[in-house]
Design an enzyme around this catalytic site. Sequence first.
Site, PDB file in Angstrom:
ATOM      1  N   CYS A   1       0.114   4.235   2.490  1.00  0.00           N
ATOM      2  CA  CYS A   1      -0.381   3.964   4.104  1.00  0.00           C
ATOM      3  C   CYS A   1       1.521   4.319   4.091  1.00  0.00           C
ATOM      4  O   CYS A   1       1.427   4.600   4.633  1.00  0.00           O
ATOM      5  CB  CYS A   1      -0.617   2.252   3.908  1.00  0.00           C
ATOM      6  SG  CYS A   1      -2.349   1.775   3.595  1.00  0.00           S
ATOM      7  N   ASP A   2       2.033   3.827   3.159  1.00  0.00           N
ATOM      8  CA  ASP A   2       3.420   4.098   3.502  1.00  0.00           C
ATOM      9  C   ASP A   2       4.574   4.621   3.073  1.00  0.00           C
ATOM     10  O   ASP A   2       5.653   4.326   3.026  1.00  0.00           O
ATOM     11  CB  ASP A   2       3.714   2.164   3.785  1.00  0.00           C
ATOM     12  CG  ASP A   2       3.052   0.726   4.473  1.00  0.00           C
ATOM     13  OD1 ASP A   2       2.683   2.069   5.381  1.00  0.00           O
ATOM     14  OD2 ASP A   2       3.496   0.416   4.127  1.00  0.00           O
TER      15      ASP A   2
ATOM     16  N   CYS B   1       0.875  -1.204  -0.046  1.00  0.00           N
ATOM     17  CA  CYS B   1       0.070   0.108  -0.117  1.00  0.00           C
ATOM     18  C   CYS B   1       0.412   1.475  -0.312  1.00  0.00           C
ATOM     19  O   CYS B   1       1.164   1.702   1.382  1.00  0.00           O
ATOM     20  CB  CYS B   1      -0.838  -0.330   1.005  1.00  0.00           C
ATOM     21  SG  CYS B   1      -2.014   1.167   1.113  1.00  0.00           S
TER      22      CYS B   1
END
Length: 350
Positions: free
Chosen positions: A143-144, A140
């Site tokens: 997300c990261d 992701c």
Amino acid sequence: MSGGSNAAVRDVVIVGSGVAGLSAAVYAARADLEPLVLEGPEPGGQLTLTTDVENYLGFPEGVGGMELIQRGKEQAERFGAEFEHGTVEDATLEDRPFELELSDGDTVRTRALIVATGASARWVGADGEDELMGYGVSTCATCDGAFNRGDDVLVIGGGDSAMEEALFLAKFADSVTVVHRRDELRASEVMADRARDHEKIAFRWNTELLEIHGSREEGVTGATLVSHPDGHPTEKLEGSAAPRAPSEVERETVDVGGIFYGVGHVPNTDFLEDTPVELADSGHLETLEGMTTETAVEGVFGAGDVIDPDYRQAVTSAGAGSMAALDAEAWLEAEAARSELQPSDPAPSV
């Protein structure tokens, strides 16, 4: 335990214990529905693979994925939710109450069902991915990606998901290299053109990821790539099941600070395949039109990644979980009201 064919009928059972399931559990428990949460084979879901979550509202300094899940579980338990280590193998949704058959042979019966089983990201099988998932390897970018500011990173895949990952990462990384096992993309023309036209994004054709280098302390430090002029190089490696031209497979080690998998997600809906619940071609749970978590089966609701092929964020999953619990509560109240209005048996004639 809730198992056994003579088990009491629950008001609400929630299948799945990721953010969506936990949010549903908090709301359902606060409504005094005493929900049972079946945690599934991977308690906590995908968020447990993320070391730091920085885009979840209310945590300005970030929070560990596992810590966020644990806090959510404790919050749900505080209000009366019950958790069991159970995996649903089969569901009978034609009759009421619904019956869920668990992998250990137990049966759980419920009036309302919230499906929050999520979707599992596809992995590629590279050496080192098990150890380094969440430590520089991610599924992701949203997300990261911010953790790779100034890094050189790889994106694995050739579809729209991979192009989306690459374009998002280009905001932070010094360079993004898309690694694809064929010589043409599966992505839509629009997404492919956007990626090709971006100055930070390059492509490695007919190439696959073989090995990831690094450690949990250092994170990802590099990768071994293999390539072959005909594509699908790992199938041609010496020792593979059907080697065709192993001498032409080339290996290369590259220095990178992050690796992102963009090879898609698989919704965890196998147990619903032979039920009246409608599934999309992708396997995602279909909900009714409008802002609702209701499905084609009254009393069955969906929440989180299992109904969401587009956003796949912890915060949207949490929102959907709360919606599913509210929808289930309203449905149960309406069912109870309908039962009270049912005419009693007619008095015998005299």
